[in-house]
Design a protein around this motif. Structure first.
Motif, PDB file in Angstrom:
ATOM      1  N   SER A  41      -2.143  -2.631  -8.610  1.00 17.14           N
ATOM      2  CA  SER A  41      -2.057  -2.427  -7.174  1.00 17.14           C
ATOM      3  C   SER A  41      -1.943  -0.937  -6.833  1.00 17.14           C
ATOM      4  O   SER A  41      -1.934  -0.083  -7.706  1.00 17.14           O
ATOM      5  CB  SER A  41      -0.831  -3.169  -6.670  1.00 17.14           C
ATOM      6  OG  SER A  41      -0.693  -2.984  -5.301  1.00 17.14           O
ATOM      7  N   PHE A  42      -1.849  -0.658  -5.539  1.00 19.30           N
ATOM      8  CA  PHE A  42      -1.555   0.711  -5.117  1.00 19.30           C
ATOM      9  C   PHE A  42      -0.227   1.103  -5.777  1.00 19.30           C
ATOM     10  O   PHE A  42       0.754   0.368  -5.664  1.00 19.30           O
ATOM     11  CB  PHE A  42      -1.455   0.782  -3.592  1.00 19.30           C
ATOM     12  CG  PHE A  42      -2.793   0.716  -2.902  1.00 19.30           C
ATOM     13  CD1 PHE A  42      -3.601  -0.387  -3.031  1.00 19.30           C
ATOM     14  CD2 PHE A  42      -3.241   1.771  -2.126  1.00 19.30           C
ATOM     15  CE1 PHE A  42      -4.837  -0.452  -2.408  1.00 19.30           C
ATOM     16  CE2 PHE A  42      -4.472   1.726  -1.496  1.00 19.30           C
ATOM     17  CZ  PHE A  42      -5.274   0.611  -1.633  1.00 19.30           C
ATOM     18  N   PRO A  43      -0.172   2.237  -6.458  1.00 25.92           N
ATOM     19  CA  PRO A  43       0.927   2.427  -7.417  1.00 25.92           C
ATOM     20  C   PRO A  43       2.236   3.025  -6.920  1.00 25.92           C
ATOM     21  O   PRO A  43       3.230   2.999  -7.640  1.00 25.92           O
ATOM     22  CB  PRO A  43       0.303   3.375  -8.448  1.00 25.92           C
ATOM     23  CG  PRO A  43      -0.723   4.144  -7.694  1.00 25.92           C
ATOM     24  CD  PRO A  43      -1.219   3.251  -6.598  1.00 25.92           C
ATOM     25  N   GLY A  68       5.324  15.486 -13.955  1.00 26.74           N
ATOM     26  CA  GLY A  68       4.167  16.257 -13.474  1.00 26.74           C
ATOM     27  C   GLY A  68       2.983  15.389 -13.092  1.00 26.74           C
ATOM     28  O   GLY A  68       1.964  15.895 -12.642  1.00 26.74           O
ATOM     29  N   GLY A  69       3.101  14.071 -13.290  1.00 30.83           N
ATOM     30  CA  GLY A  69       2.017  13.160 -12.922  1.00 30.83           C
ATOM     31  C   GLY A  69       1.034  12.942 -14.071  1.00 30.83           C
ATOM     32  O   GLY A  69       1.110  13.568 -15.129  1.00 30.83           O
ATOM     33  N   THR A  70       0.104  12.046 -13.828  1.00 30.75           N
ATOM     34  CA  THR A  70      -0.823  11.572 -14.861  1.00 30.75           C
ATOM     35  C   THR A  70      -1.683  12.688 -15.459  1.00 30.75           C
ATOM     36  O   THR A  70      -2.036  12.638 -16.634  1.00 30.75           O
ATOM     37  CB  THR A  70      -1.726  10.485 -14.235  1.00 30.75           C
ATOM     38  OG1 THR A  70      -0.882   9.408 -13.835  1.00 30.75           O
ATOM     39  CG2 THR A  70      -2.779   9.993 -15.186  1.00 30.75           C
ATOM     40  N   LEU A 105       0.811  -1.216   0.000  1.00 27.27           N
ATOM     41  CA  LEU A 105       0.000   0.000   0.000  1.00 27.27           C
ATOM     42  C   LEU A 105       0.842   1.262   0.000  1.00 27.27           C
ATOM     43  O   LEU A 105       0.490   2.254  -0.613  1.00 27.27           O
ATOM     44  CB  LEU A 105      -0.890   0.037   1.247  1.00 27.27           C
ATOM     45  CG  LEU A 105      -1.894  -1.091   1.423  1.00 27.27           C
ATOM     46  CD1 LEU A 105      -2.722  -0.830   2.653  1.00 27.27           C
ATOM     47  CD2 LEU A 105      -2.780  -1.213   0.217  1.00 27.27           C
ATOM     48  N   HIS A 106       1.923   1.231   0.755  1.00 27.56           N
ATOM     49  CA  HIS A 106       2.693   2.453   0.971  1.00 27.56           C
ATOM     50  C   HIS A 106       4.166   2.122   0.976  1.00 27.56           C
ATOM     51  O   HIS A 106       4.550   0.977   1.110  1.00 27.56           O
ATOM     52  CB  HIS A 106       2.359   3.080   2.333  1.00 27.56           C
ATOM     53  CG  HIS A 106       0.907   3.224   2.580  1.00 27.56           C
ATOM     54  ND1 HIS A 106       0.276   2.614   3.627  1.00 27.56           N
ATOM     55  CD2 HIS A 106      -0.034   3.897   1.901  1.00 27.56           C
ATOM     56  CE1 HIS A 106      -1.009   2.908   3.582  1.00 27.56           C
ATOM     57  NE2 HIS A 106      -1.220   3.682   2.546  1.00 27.56           N
ATOM     58  N   MET A 107       4.980   3.184   0.900  1.00 30.35           N
ATOM     59  CA  MET A 107       6.409   2.995   1.122  1.00 30.35           C
ATOM     60  C   MET A 107       6.664   3.264   2.595  1.00 30.35           C
ATOM     61  O   MET A 107       6.300   4.338   3.094  1.00 30.35           O
ATOM     62  CB  MET A 107       7.204   4.008   0.310  1.00 30.35           C
ATOM     63  CG  MET A 107       7.297   3.659  -1.141  1.00 30.35           C
ATOM     64  SD  MET A 107       8.588   4.611  -1.919  1.00 30.35           S
ATOM     65  CE  MET A 107       7.833   6.211  -1.995  1.00 30.35           C
TER      66      MET A 107
HETATM   67  C1  LIG Z   1      -6.173  10.792  -2.220  1.00 30.35           C
HETATM   68  C2  LIG Z   1      -5.130   9.837  -2.746  1.00 30.35           C
HETATM   69  C3  LIG Z   1      -4.686   8.769  -1.960  1.00 30.35           C
HETATM   70  C4  LIG Z   1      -3.726   7.878  -2.444  1.00 30.35           C
HETATM   71  N1  LIG Z   1      -3.285   6.842  -1.654  1.00 30.35           N
HETATM   72  C5  LIG Z   1      -2.330   6.000  -2.118  1.00 30.35           C
HETATM   73  C6  LIG Z   1      -1.824   4.932  -1.305  1.00 30.35           C
HETATM   74  O1  LIG Z   1      -2.235   4.754  -0.164  1.00 30.35           O
HETATM   75  N2  LIG Z   1      -0.879   4.105  -1.836  1.00 30.35           N
HETATM   76  C7  LIG Z   1      -0.408   4.272  -3.121  1.00 30.35           C
HETATM   77  O2  LIG Z   1       0.439   3.495  -3.560  1.00 30.35           O
HETATM   78  N3  LIG Z   1      -0.870   5.283  -3.897  1.00 30.35           N
HETATM   79  C8  LIG Z   1      -1.798   6.146  -3.436  1.00 30.35           C
HETATM   80  N4  LIG Z   1      -2.260   7.174  -4.224  1.00 30.35           N
HETATM   81  C9  LIG Z   1      -1.710   7.307  -5.594  1.00 30.35           C
HETATM   82  C10 LIG Z   1      -0.354   7.988  -5.605  1.00 30.35           C
HETATM   83  O3  LIG Z   1      -0.351   9.100  -4.714  1.00 30.35           O
HETATM   84  C11 LIG Z   1      -0.046   8.479  -7.031  1.00 30.35           C
HETATM   85  O4  LIG Z   1      -0.217   7.400  -7.928  1.00 30.35           O
HETATM   86  C12 LIG Z   1       1.383   8.990  -7.129  1.00 30.35           C
HETATM   87  O5  LIG Z   1       1.616  10.066  -6.243  1.00 30.35           O
HETATM   88  C13 LIG Z   1       1.670   9.467  -8.538  1.00 30.35           C
HETATM   89  O6  LIG Z   1       3.027   9.819  -8.593  1.00 30.35           O
HETATM   90  P1  LIG Z   1       3.571  10.726  -9.758  1.00 30.35           P
HETATM   91  O7  LIG Z   1       5.006  10.971  -9.467  1.00 30.35           O
HETATM   92  O8  LIG Z   1       3.196  10.160 -11.069  1.00 30.35           O
HETATM   93  O9  LIG Z   1       2.752  12.100  -9.651  1.00 30.35           O
HETATM   94  P2  LIG Z   1       2.530  13.080  -8.431  1.00 30.35           P
HETATM   95  O10 LIG Z   1       2.811  12.423  -7.122  1.00 30.35           O
HETATM   96  O11 LIG Z   1       1.186  13.683  -8.655  1.00 30.35           O
HETATM   97  O12 LIG Z   1       3.661  14.181  -8.644  1.00 30.35           O
HETATM   98  C14 LIG Z   1       3.563  15.150  -9.648  1.00 30.35           C
HETATM   99  C15 LIG Z   1       4.173  16.424  -9.110  1.00 30.35           C
HETATM  100  O13 LIG Z   1       4.312  17.358 -10.170  1.00 30.35           O
HETATM  101  C16 LIG Z   1       3.904  18.629  -9.715  1.00 30.35           C
HETATM  102  N5  LIG Z   1       3.458  19.388 -10.892  1.00 30.35           N
HETATM  103  C17 LIG Z   1       2.413  19.118 -11.707  1.00 30.35           C
HETATM  104  N6  LIG Z   1       2.345  20.034 -12.696  1.00 30.35           N
HETATM  105  C18 LIG Z   1       3.375  20.889 -12.502  1.00 30.35           C
HETATM  106  C19 LIG Z   1       3.819  22.048 -13.193  1.00 30.35           C
HETATM  107  N7  LIG Z   1       3.206  22.502 -14.283  1.00 30.35           N
HETATM  108  N8  LIG Z   1       4.907  22.695 -12.705  1.00 30.35           N
HETATM  109  C20 LIG Z   1       5.548  22.252 -11.596  1.00 30.35           C
HETATM  110  N9  LIG Z   1       5.167  21.142 -10.900  1.00 30.35           N
HETATM  111  C21 LIG Z   1       4.087  20.483 -11.358  1.00 30.35           C
HETATM  112  C22 LIG Z   1       2.778  18.343  -8.733  1.00 30.35           C
HETATM  113  O14 LIG Z   1       2.618  19.429  -7.844  1.00 30.35           O
HETATM  114  C23 LIG Z   1       3.298  17.091  -8.041  1.00 30.35           C
HETATM  115  O15 LIG Z   1       4.112  17.426  -6.952  1.00 30.35           O
HETATM  116  C24 LIG Z   1      -3.208   8.068  -3.746  1.00 30.35           C
HETATM  117  C25 LIG Z   1      -3.647   9.151  -4.537  1.00 30.35           C
HETATM  118  C26 LIG Z   1      -4.593  10.026  -4.037  1.00 30.35           C
HETATM  119  C27 LIG Z   1      -5.042  11.193  -4.905  1.00 30.35           C
END
Ligand SMILES: Cc1cc2nc3c(=O)[nH]c(=O)nc-3n(C[C@H](O)[C@H](O)[C@H](O)COP(=O)(O)OP(=O)(O)OC[C@H]3O[C@@H](n4cnc5c(N)ncnc54)[C@H](O)[C@@H]3O)c2cc1C
Length: 377
Positions: free
Chosen positions: A349-351, A109-111, A15-17
């Motif tokens: 899974s939790f990603p 920047g994420g999905t 679930l988590h790190m």
């Molecule tokens: C409510 C919630 C609960 C969750 N719980 C879990 C859990 O328990 N276990 C688990 O495994 N996963 C969980 N997840 C999923 C997990 O958090 C995400 O899949 C993961 O954080 C995605 O990582 P990422 O690096 O792709 O993007 P993100 O973590 O979204 O990182 C992207 C970063 O880019 C920044 N950014 C975006 N656009 C810009 C821009 N234009 N300029 C500058 N910065 C920018 C954002 O601010 C952010 O900091 C949860 C998600 C949510 C929403």
């Protein structure tokens, strides 16, 4: 994932790190890296972190007449510049600045926001870019397509009395195999009232509540019927349009597995003896009884929290593949994407652990490249 944890032998999703029983995250890793020191007290890694910056686009150099080369980013400096920030003030525009890369640019920047940044930069579906008068650098129809997410919802119950026995309890978990032979249902229970994520959800307290959280992993709405991220405007401060298109494909089988998990949750809770039992089911509630009523409840309730795949890695002959196997954006040089948008198919899974693994892999790929050429970042 905590390698030393005694829970690792249980058949459960990660679930988590965690490290030594404490939550860990990207933030922990970055903070540790930026403050790491050599024995002589000098900074160990050439890493600078700049906060309060909103990237507005990737900058490209076209001078060598080959592929356009990413040379850095344009960004706006200032606090709360993105409209989704509750502190957003439209009159505070930020200061436009540039940051240049000595070797490569990586967007993470994420999905939701990586596709937005790529599109604002001119790397995305040509027709959509033209609609927003964004000059097309490379036509990549897959950017912002293929959005996928696990389906999550809760079966919420109220016990006859508060759980004193759970005063210091952490989550337990079990993972049944569904009747349709899918190993894709994750049922986890805890003494809390949890219907999904909404502002303030974590402050909801109910000492006699018990929720079975249900996660349908690998839902079938992927491929051409998956969700999308599209631009609403060419303004980097605006949010993109997010369409999940849940249940657009394979809904019956996915719903069948989720209905089965509601049945399992109900069966467990029904068998709890006094004094904790009997439980009163709050969600879906006893009035939600028939299979079609439960299906409708699920369709109404499912929430997103694992969105992935909007900038997928794929083969050379896949026109929807945005990235090659080394995380490089197709059609340009010097630009990679490393985040949850990379996965061609939602990992299920939790990603977070899996995104961390992808990031480790991307680091290895980049370090290998520069080690080979005897260069350093
Ligand atoms: C409510 C919630 C609960 C969750 N719980 C879990 C859990 O328990 N276990 C688990 O495994 N996963 C969980 N997840 C999923 C997990 O958090 C995400 O899949 C993961 O954080 C995605 O990582 P990422 O690096 O792709 O993007 P993100 O973590 O979204 O990182 C992207 C970063 O880019 C920044 N950014 C975006 N656009 C810009 C821009 N234009 N300029 C500058 N910065 C920018 C954002 O601010 C952010 O900091 C949860 C998600 C949510 C929403």
């Amino acid at each position: 994932m905590d390698a030393g944890s005694r829970h690792q032998s249980q058949p459960t999703a990660t679930l988590h790190m965690t490290k030594d029983g404490k939550r860990s995250s990207v933030q922990t890793y970055l903070a540790d890296s930026v403050s790491a020191k050599n024995p002589d007290g000098s900074k160990k890694f050439p890493l600078d972190i700049r906060t309060n910056c909103l990237v507005s686009k990737v900058l490209f150099d076209h001078r060598d007449h080959g592929k356009p080369k990413a040379v850095g980013v344009e960004f706006l400096e200032g606090k709360s510049l993105y409209v989704a920030d509750p502190r957003f003030n439209k009159d505070k525009q930020g200061i436009k600045k540039h940051a240049y890369a000595s070797k490569e640019t990586v967007t993470s920047g994420g999905t939701f926001n990586t596709p937005q940044i790529l599109k604002l930069s001119g790397t995305g579906p040509a027709s959509e870019l033209k609609d927003h008068s964004i000059p097309v650098i490379v036509d990549l129809p897959g950017v912002g397509a293929n959005l996928q997410d696990n389906y999550g919802f809760g079966v919420v119950n109220k016990a006859a009395m508060p759980f004193n026995v759970f005063a210091n309890c952490t989550f337990g978990a079990m993972r049944p195999m569904s009747k349709n032979k899918e190993n894709g249902i994750y049922l986890y229970g805890g003494p809390l009232k949890f219907s999904g994520f909404f502002p303030g959800y974590s402050r909801v307290t109910e000492p006699s509540a018990w929720t079975w959280g249900v996660l349908k992993q690998h839902p079938r709405n992927h491929g051409s019927k998956a969700g999308t991220i599209t631009l609403i405007s060419d303004n980097p401060r605006a949010v993109p349009r997010v369409r999940f298109n849940p249940f657009a494909e394979g809904a019956e089988k996915d719903l069948e597995a989720m209905v089965e998990s509601v049945e399992i949750a109900r069966k467990i809770i029904m068998n709890v003896a006094e004094p904790t039992g009997p439980f009163a089911e709050q969600e879906p509630g006893s009035e939600v009884d028939t299979t079609s009523e439960v299906k409708q409840f699920i369709k109404n309730q499912v929430f997103s929290h694992h969105a992935t795949s909007t900038c997928k890695i794929g083969a050379d002959d896949d026109k929807m593949a945005c990235l090659d196997s080394e995380f490089r954006v197709r059609g340009v040089d010097g630009l990679r994407v490393v985040d949850a948008s990379d996965f061609p198919r939602i990992p299920g899974s939790f990603p977070v652990i899996l995104i961390t693994m992808v990031s480790e892999k991307a680091s290895d790929v980049m370090l290998k490249k520069y080690d080979k050429s005897n260069e350093s970042f």
